[in-house]
Design an enzyme around this catalytic site. Structure first.
Site, PDB file in Angstrom:
ATOM      1  N   GLY A   1       1.273  -3.849   3.631  1.00 40.45           N
ATOM      2  CA  GLY A   1       0.546  -2.590   3.657  1.00 40.45           C
ATOM      3  C   GLY A   1      -0.858  -2.697   3.097  1.00 40.45           C
ATOM      4  N   GLU A   2      -1.113  -3.732   2.303  1.00 43.54           N
ATOM      5  CA  GLU A   2      -2.417  -3.880   1.662  1.00 43.54           C
ATOM      6  C   GLU A   2      -3.441  -4.404   2.663  1.00 43.54           C
ATOM      7  OE1 GLU A   2      -4.217  -6.322  -2.140  1.00 43.54           O
ATOM      8  OE2 GLU A   2      -2.053  -5.967  -2.037  1.00 43.54           O
ATOM      9  N   ALA A   3      -4.608  -3.717   2.716  1.00 45.00           N
ATOM     10  CA  ALA A   3      -5.621  -4.059   3.722  1.00 45.00           C
ATOM     11  C   ALA A   3      -6.117  -5.488   3.571  1.00 45.00           C
ATOM     12  CB  ALA A   3      -6.790  -3.071   3.623  1.00 45.00           C
TER      13      ALA A   3
ATOM     14  N   LYS B   1      -4.577  -8.099   2.488  1.00 44.14           N
ATOM     15  CA  LYS B   1      -3.574  -9.055   2.984  1.00 44.14           C
ATOM     16  C   LYS B   1      -3.602  -9.096   4.505  1.00 44.14           C
ATOM     17  CE  LYS B   1      -0.377  -8.812  -0.942  1.00 44.14           C
ATOM     18  NZ  LYS B   1       1.005  -8.613  -1.397  1.00 44.14           N
ATOM     19  N   ILE B   2      -3.655  -7.883   5.119  1.00 47.14           N
ATOM     20  CA  ILE B   2      -3.739  -7.840   6.591  1.00 47.14           C
ATOM     21  C   ILE B   2      -4.988  -8.572   7.058  1.00 47.14           C
ATOM     22  CG2 ILE B   2      -3.948  -6.306   8.585  1.00 47.14           C
ATOM     23  CD1 ILE B   2      -2.454  -4.176   6.982  1.00 47.14           C
TER      24      ILE B   2
END
Length: 1717
Positions: A653-655, A657-658
């Site tokens: 969910g963390e931007a 990480k994406i």
């Protein structure tokens, strides 16, 4: 002959056809059926003219093909008429033809033969809608298929099946439908029996059971007696075809043919699905025969039928549903009757995998109960028969079908779950199957833990829904589930036990590959039909299986557990999980290996994988890069690539990480597709846009959805400032919106945490979601077709993994791992059910489970688990709180007893719980009977009074009388915890009447446990093995100790049982009995030393009973068991402080020995040890009691003592020696000494001493002072000398006893024994006796009599010696020395070498300060010399004289030291001068007051020592004189020299002492002061010189060596010295310091001098006489030496007239002639 009998002519076909053709003619409507009638008549006419011709090969037996077709034509016409009256005879005729085997050959659609036409016509006539016609058609079709002469093939066979199928679906009556179903089932049995054998000729064809067919579905079709009618129908048709006499269709007529293409019963739409992989579905091992080809096609089509789904338009198609159910039932029949061919034939095996498994998979989505039941039945068959070849498939179906339902505790379908529980119970009954499931799934890394999940699922079901949870179950249903699940668990543990028993029984010889017999034990296989299901493991072990040992499986199991632990850890904290897996070597440490693991491993959380890949730590980044780089996106569309990439994990969910993940994805995509975008940035931005679009489009929370225009607008200028084509972006938008990007279908659906935890490791989440999803059951799978395809791929993929290898195990050790998995759940299920339920069946099942669990855990040696189960049962007996007991608790007691009987050999420490229960039962039974408790045995008078009171109150039985007076009873009623030693001890408070009531009623319940059952456990101990009986005894000892130590209610139940057990098991082999007795012995010792005297006495009495029984058994020589048995008596006797116990032991032993004296062997050792301890006791009565028995044993039973083991003689001697030390009664001591003499006599008479005794070899006289232990150790163990040693050494020690009578008696007995029996001793032994027995006696005596002077310092402060009480008196010394000399003289030849030691002892006596000892020594030495005079050699005489010389000289240094003390002691002078003192010595005395007491005491001591010294020296002189007289003539020169040395040294010493003038004066003053006599100094000197002169004179007279040794010169020299000494006395002493003046006159001598002169006169006279006796020549020769002295003598004053007279004579007779000459 009637017309009907001749109808049809002579041929068989004619006889069969004729009557029916005639019937058709009669029934036909003449106008309507004229053609039919004419055809029938023509056929009859034709038949009349035909006869059988076996040479014709045609469809009808005996007829040509043309004739056959002609005569059958009427049947076609009749069937085509659709008129029931003519159709029925035609069908009957067809039945007749088929059933009697007249129709022959193969039937195929393509051939269009007459038989096919007939069958086709029969099938078509079914549609006319007549009930009777339908039944007739079924009969004909079944008989056609059953006919052994007819092979119906291909589409024709399918036509037959389809017809029956249609009758079932649309039959006019329920009976017809049942018949159709039964016929279909029978056809399946027939067809596949032929397929199995590959032959038409199948003897004893099985007939199906109609009632079994209706068990699952169609029970509603039964119309009263329909089942009975249908069964008769089938039996009739099958029976009609039996025993067809003619030749059947031979196998070569059914030769192999190429596969005939697929024919379908009904047109289906699933061809593409079913036919996948069909290319490899058959023919791998060559083409099958026609029979097998047809069977394959039929099987495939039935599978297809079972997979047909209703159409979208008509979802409620009940006909299709019935057809599906029928297909599954037929598949069940086929698989039920399938044989080994299905495993060995690759094509049929492939058909099961491709078609049957797919059918199960597709139908698993349906919730129809009958379909579920059929699936379960089919699955059970596959599991039982094909598990070795369907390992992967079973691994998926088991969780999907069985565990899914089992684990649904809260909202299950009652019927479904009951079906599953029944199925599991069947599985559990097959012991080999249970083991195989665990080995191949729970021990396999790539497989689900099926066994573990079964057990845990059953546990959850047994415990029921958790309190407070919402459930759809009614209480009755919940109870049913609980009972059934417990039943399953019991069956599982029972099967494990059966398998274990079987494996352990047949041992290592059992090899699965060679076994053809049923491996499961009795009652553990699943019955099915006549023969039952035979395990796939037995029928076909070689297919895809391998035998594994338990060690390998243990490694695999532990590997799997660790891997699962790592996965579980990863799902909580990914980095920790990866670290754990790397550290435990489950995955490699490189990023590539970790990435590979994340892609392929099952059970990992997709969310956690995404989180881990998005981490920014270095290692996680490298893993993410490796993960992305492992994808190949070459040629993929961008949207397709993202979909493919994201199917393995869920984006975090963390931007940030994406961002990291998408950045790497864009790079990889561009690398795989270089021409796709201008740069990777474009791909990166587009990827982000796609992810956002996917979320926007498919998230229900987003209200304002993104449009295509928005999407295109958002992506403007992302390609290096340029726009991507709108068509491209539009297509991408459509693709995402229509089809959501999500993870793999297998894991795409949202799952509850519970489902995930149970199924994620199996890779089955998607399947289960499909099954549990809200789908209309008839709806085709549609979108889920991909899912099914994926599962099929999984089947194929797993075939390459370990799952495809089937492991077979025969090592019973595998059960350890199984028990580790299942024991906890089973314990919980059984315990909770037993605790909560009062239902008889449920509690009975639980107790059965406990029994089987104990059996398995006990035999496998799993102590913790075994004890847990046993303890649980023991607690459920409620014997510790009897007031709360129910029937189930009594059943638990029975179970405990059964466990004890059945598994006693393996219970080990668990015996303690069982025996505790038995003890409590007995206690309660005693209370119930009102018998007095055991406490009465142990308590005093108060309890007895209480008892009498109770009896007077009428207390015969507690059950009849409710009042409880006894506090111990009240404690029992109150109850307590299971673990408390005594029930209810710490429970305060009074007992209520209600408690009493319950207690009494529960005691009635215990009546079910009789004394027989209770005692059976103890009696059964005889059958326990050697390890078990020891454990049993240990446990019983523990229980007994706890009983006896009870503070409120001590009991003896277990103690009495111990005595019984010992009695029962006395006949065991010695080794086992010895181990048992070690335990019992320690028990008896610990309790025998109890502070509670009553308990100790009771125990000793029990021990006595046992010993009496034991002594009834005879013991062989050289064994030690009796000694071991009596050891407790010995230890208690030695350690107990109780007089009563010791006295009891002595009495017990006396009674035992005297009553069983002939049986006592090694036990004598213990007996004597006990009496030895008693002899040393401080209580007189115990000593006398023991000696009384000892006396009897020695007097009357002495031969028994050494009968088998001679060493017991030594113990007897030691015992008697201990009695000799008794201080209570000297009579006992004297009698014991007398018995020792008796023992010696017996020892000598018995010939125990061998002629080769060498026990004392190597012991020289220098070792004479070593103690007897060395003597003992120097004797060989097998040497009889060892028997004499303790006897002799014991008597020797007694010689130092403080009691003179004992000393004297022991000395006499010792020397008498040696004198009487010494002739038995060889020389080395006798010499050893002297050095180790005799010499120490005299050493001890002399040590106690002498005080050696250490140094001056000691003596100054010392007191005069006080004589010790233990020194020998004169009488004892006289006896001892006399005995020694007598013994030495008696055995002189043997012990000659000991002469120096004997002489040394005698000279010690002579030197002794005790007067009696000295005279004894002198007498003994002289006696020995006289007796041995002639036997002693010159050297031996020399030894004697040397010893005397040493004796004379040895005391001189110490004596001179003593004298020197006086130098430092000042004696006060009197008032007179020395001269006056000399003149008037009588006035020179001093008073005692003038000196210190200490000085006086010291001086007195010196005086005493001097007197003693002089006495010893004079005695030595006397001995020397006497000895020299004895042997004067034979004295050698060397011996003479020694004697002269002695005499000379003593004389010189005497003269030296007399020269100490000052010392002598001091001593005179001391003696005067103390009123002591003066030391005889002058006498000593006179005697020494006198002896010297006499010896020299004797030499001159008697010895030939005298002249050689210049004896005369020596004599003259001594005489001269004597003259000088005398003259010194006659000269007056001047005072020192005064001037010397010339003497002009001689003053008269003082009184003291006169006395001295008088004393010396005799010596002077002797010297003068000897000089005058010299021969003239000799006198002349030496006269010059002494003449001046003679002149001085003439001038001197003499105290005797004899001196002048002698002088005158000498001058006249001796000197005168010399002068005159």
């Amino acid at each position: 002959m009637s017309a009907s009998q001749t109808l049809g002519g002579p041929s068989r076909c004619g006889r069969a056809l004729g009557p029916y053709l005639d019937k058709i003619i009669k029934n036909a409507a003449w106008r309507k059926h004229s053609h039919l009638v004419s055809s029938c008549k023509s056929a009859l006419d034709k038949l009349d003219s035909l006869s059988d011709d076996p040479s014709h090969v045609s469809s009808l037996f005996g007829l040509s093909q043309t004739d056959a077709e002609f005569v059958i034509q009427p049947l076609f016409l009749a069937l085509e008429s659709a008129y029931p009256k003519v159709g029925e005879p035609a069908l009957e005729c067809a039945f007749k033809l088929f059933s009697v085997g007249l129709v022959r050959g193969e039937v195929e659609v393509e051939s269009r033969s007459v038989v096919f036409k007939l069958i086709d016509s029969v099938c078509k006539v079914c549609g006319i809608g007549e009930e009777s016609i339908e039944l007739a058609v079924l009969r004909v079709l079944l008989s056609a298929v059953r006919s052994p002469c007819l092979l119906i093939r291909g589409d024709c066979l399918l036509l037959v099946v389809r017809t029956c199928y249609n009758v079932y679906l649309g039959g006019l009556t329920g009976t017809n439908q049942i018949c159709a179903k039964s016929v279909l089932a029978q056809i399946m049995v027939i067809v596949f029996a032929r397929v199995e054998e590959d032959s038409l000729d199948i003897p004893n064809m099985k007939t199906i059971s109609v009632s079994e067919l209706l068990e699952i579905a169609d029970k509603n079709l039964n119309e009263g007696s329909s089942i009975h009618l249908c069964q008769n129908f089938i039996n009739e048709v099958m029976g009609a075809s039996e025993g067809v006499p003619d030749v059947k269709l031979s196998r070569k007529n059914v030769a192999r043919d190429s596969p005939n293409g697929d024919s379908e019963v009904l047109k289906t739409d699933e061809k593409s699905e079913v036919d996948e992989g069909q290319g490899n579905g058959g023919g791998e091992s060559g083409p099958d025969s026609k029979i097998r080809e047809d069977g394959f096609v039929l099987f495939k089509n039935i599978c297809k039928l079972s997979m047909k789904y209703s159409s979208q338009e008509n979802p409620d198609d009940q006909i299709l549903l019935r057809g599906k159910i029928l297909s599954l039932e037929l598949l069940k029949v086929i698989m039920d009757n399938a044989g080994p061919m299905w495993r060995s034939n690759e094509r049929f095996l492939s058909a099961i995998k491709q078609f049957l498994c797919l059918s199960l998979l597709k139908n698993s989505a349906l919730s129809v109960m009958s379909i579920f039941q059929l699936q379960c039945c089919i699955f059970t068959i596959l599991l039982s028969k094909y598990r070795s070849v369907l390992k992967a498939e079973i691994g998926i179906f088991f969780p999907m079908l069985i565990l899914r339902v089992l684990e649904n505790v809260l909202q299950p379908s009652f019927l479904q779950k009951m079906t599953v529980l029944n199925l599991l119970e069947k599985i559990a009954h097959d012991s080999q199957l249970v083991i195989d499931i665990f080995v191949n799934y729970d021990c396999d890394v790539d497989s689900p833990n099926i066994f573990e999940r079964i057990v845990n699922g059953l546990l959850k079901t047994a415990l029921g829904p958790t309190p407070g949870s919402t459930t759809t179950l009614s209480p009755a249903q919940d109870i049913t589930f609980r009972y059934e699940s417990v039943k399953c668990l019991v069956s599982i543990i029972k099967s494990m036990g059966s398998w274990m028993d079987h494996q352990l029984k047949i041992g290592d010889s059992y090899l699965p590959k060679s076994s053809e017999s049923d491996t499961s034990t009795e009652n553990t296989s699943i019955p099915s039909g006549e023969d039952g299901i035979v395990s796939d493991y037995e029928l076909h072990p070689e297919v895809n299986s391998e035998v594994s040992d338990a060690a390998t499986l243990e490694q695999r199991r532990s590997y799997k557990i660790e891997l699962q632990k790592g996965v579980s850890l990863f799902n909580k904290k990914p980095s920790k999980g990866i670290e754990f897996l790397i550290n435990t070597n489950k995955i490699g440490g490189s990023p590539e290996e970790v990435a590979s693991f994340l892609k392929r491993a099952t059970g990992l959380s997709e969310t956690m994988i995404g989180d881990y890949l998005g981490e920014r730590e270095e290692f996680s980044l490298r893993v993410m890069h490796a993960y992305v780089d492992s994808f190949n996106f070459k040629g993929m569309d961008f949207g397709e690539a993202i979909r493919f990439f994201l199917r393995g994990f869920r984006l975090p969910g963390e931007a940030q990480k994406i961002d990291r993940i998408m950045e790497k994805f864009a790079e990889r995509y561009c690398k795989c597709n270089p021409n796709s975008f201008t740069s990777a940035d474009t791909a990166y931005v587009l990827a982000y846009s796609v992810i956002m679009l996917n979320t926007d489009a498919h998230n229900s929370m987003v209200k304002d959805k993104m449009t295509k225009a928005d999407f295109i607008r958002n992506n403007r200028g992302i390609d290096d400032g340029k726009d991507l084509p709108e068509e491209y972006l539009g297509a991408l938008y459509d693709q995402i919106v229509k089809n959501e990007i999500k993870m793999n279908a297998i894991s795409s659906a949202p799952q509850s945490r519970q489902v995930n935890s149970l199924n994620r490791l199996l890779g089955l989440d998607g399947i289960l979601n499909l099954i549990t999803g809200k789908q209309v059951e008839e709806k085709p799978l549609g979108a889920n077709g991909l899912l099914i395809k994926h599962i099929q791929e999984q089947f194929k993929a797993k075939s390459g993994k370990s799952e495809s290898i089937y492991h077979a195990v025969t090592d019973a050790a595998i059960l350890r791992f199984m028990v580790e998995v299942c024991w906890g759940p089973m314990l919980a299920a059984f315990s909770v059910t037993l605790d909560q339920s009062d239902d008889k069946l449920a509690t009975s099942q639980c107790l059965q489970g406990f029994r089987h669990a104990v059996h398995v855990t006990a035999v496998m040696g799993m102590q913790t688990q075994r004890d847990a189960f046993v303890t649980s049962v023991a607690k459920f007996t409620y014997l510790h709180c009897a007031a709360d007991m129910k029937q189930k608790n009594v059943d638990a007691v029975k179970a405990i007893i059964s466990i004890a009987i059945e598994d006693g050999n393996h219970l080990q420490e668990a015996w303690e719980h069982i025996l505790t229960c038995l003890s409590r039962i007995e206690h309660l039974q005693l209370l119930g009977e009102g018998a007095p408790t055991d406490a009465s045995i142990f308590s005093g008078s108060n309890v007895e009074i209480d008892e009498r009171t109770q009896k007077s109150m009428g207390f015969p039985s507690l059950k009849k009388k409710g009042s409880l007076q006894n506090p111990s009873m009240m404690a029992v009623v109150r109850g307590g915890s299971y673990d408390s030693t005594t029930v209810g001890v710490n429970s305060p408070g009074l007992v209520t009447s209600e408690q009493i009531y319950h207690f009494i009623s529960n005691l009635n319940l215990l009546d079910q446990i009789g004394n027989f059952e209770l005692n059976h456990v103890f009696a059964h101990s005889q059958r326990l093995n050697s390890e078990a009986i020891v454990a049993f005894v240990k446990a019983l000892c523990k229980v007994s100790i706890s009983e006896l130590q009870s503070p409120t209610d001590p009991r003896v139940f277990s103690l009495t049982k111990l005595v019984e057990i010992a009695h029962y098991n006395m006949n065991r082999i010695r080794l086992v009995w010895s181990r048992m007795w070690n335990v019992l012995s320690d028990f008896f010792v610990s309790v025998g030393l109890s502070e509670n005297l009553s308990v100790a006495i009771f125990v000793m009495d029990s021990l006595r009973q046992l010993a009496m029984k034991f002594l009834e058994r005879e013991e062989l020589a050289n064994y030690n068991f009796q000694n071991e048995f009596l050891r407790p008596f010995v230890i208690i006797m030695q350690k107990s402080s109780s007089t009563e116990i010791k006295e009891l032991i002595v009495r017990c032993i006396s009674q035992m020995v005297l009553s069983r004296v002939s049986n006592v062997k090694s036990g004598w050792k213990s007996v004597f040890m006990i009496f030895t301890t008693a002899a040393a006791d401080e209580r007189k009565n115990i000593v006398l009691l023991a000696f009384e028995t000892m006396e009897k044993i020695v007097r009357e039973y002495f031969p028994h003592i050494t009968e088998t083991e001679a060493t017991t003689f030594t113990d007897c001697v030691k015992c008697l020696l201990t009695f000799t030390n008794s201080k209570f009664n000297s009579d006992v001591s004297l009698n014991a000494i007398a018995f020792l003499r008796f023992c010696a006599l017996k020892l000598a008479d018995g010939g125990l001493v061998s002629d080769e005794m060498s026990g004392f070899d190597g012991l020289s006289s220098s070792e004479a002072n070593e103690d007897a232990s060395k003597l003992q150790s120097s004797t060989e163990k097998d040497d009889h000398a060892s028997f004499w040693v303790p006897l002799l050494t014991g008597l020797a020690k007694l010689t130092s006893d403080p009691r003179s009578t004992i000393r004297k008696s022991s000395l006499e007995v010792l020397f008498n024994i040696l004198k009487d029996h010494g002739h038995l001793f060889p020389r080395p032994f006798f010499i050893g006796v002297f050095s180790s027995v005799i010499y120490p006696i005299f050493n001890v005596a002399s040590d106690k009599g002498d005080i050696l002077v250490k140094d001056d310092q000691d003596l100054r402060a010392s007191q005069p010696p006080q004589p010790e009480a233990h020194t020998w008196d004169s009488e004892t010394a006289a006896v001892a020395s006399q005995c020694l000399v007598d013994l030495f003289i008696c055995f002189f030849d043997v012990v000659r070498s000991q002469l120096p030691c004997v002489v040394s002892i005698l000279t010690e006596f002579i030197r002794s300060p005790i007067q009696g000892h000295a005279s004894t020594g002198v007498a003994s030495l002289l006696h020995m010399a006289r007796e041995l005079r002639s036997q002693l050699s010159e050297d031996e005489w020399r030894e004697i004289f040397k010893a005397l010389k040493e004796a004379a000289a040895i005391t001189l240094p110490s004596f001179m030291k003593v004298l020197r003390i006086m130098d430092e002691i000042e004696i006060p002078d009197g008032s007179q001068s020395d001269a006056d003192i000399e003149i008037n010595s009588e006035h020179g005395s001093i008073n005692e007051d003038d000196m210190d007491d200490d000085k006086l005491q010291t001086a007195a001591y010196v005086v005493s020592k001097m007197k003693s010294h002089i006495t010893v020296q004079l005695l030595i002189l006397q001995v020397v004189r006497d000895l020299s007289q004895i042997c004067i003539q034979s004295l050698s020169a060397s011996n003479i020299e020694i004697i002269l040395d002695i005499l000379s040294s003593v004389a010189s010493h005497a003269h030296e002492l007399n020269s100490e003038t000052i010392l002598l004066k001091k001593l005179q003053k001391v003696c005067s002061a103390l009123e002591l006599s003066d030391p005889p100094m002058v006498h000593f000197e006179n005697e020494s010189y006198q002896n010297y002169l006499n010896f020299l004179q004797g030499l001159l007279r008697d010895n030939p060596f005298a002249s050689e040794m210049n004896t005369e010169s020596h004599l003259v020299e001594v005489c001269t010295k004597i003259l000088r000494i005398y003259l010194n006395c006659t000269v007056s002493q001047q005072k020192p310091g005064k001037e010397t003046r010339a003497i002009h006159w001689i003053l008269p001598l003082g009184s003291a001098k006169k006395e001295e002169v008088a004393a010396r006169t005799s010596l002077l006279v002797l010297a003068l006489r000897m000089l005058s006796d010299l021969e003239r020549d000799s006198f002349r020769k030496y006269v010059s030496n002494f003449f001046p002295l003679l002149v001085d003598l003439v001038r001197s004053e003499h105290g005797s007239r004899e001196v002048p007279h002698l002088l005158g004579n000498m001058f006249k007779s001796c000197i005168g002639p010399v002068i005159m000459h």
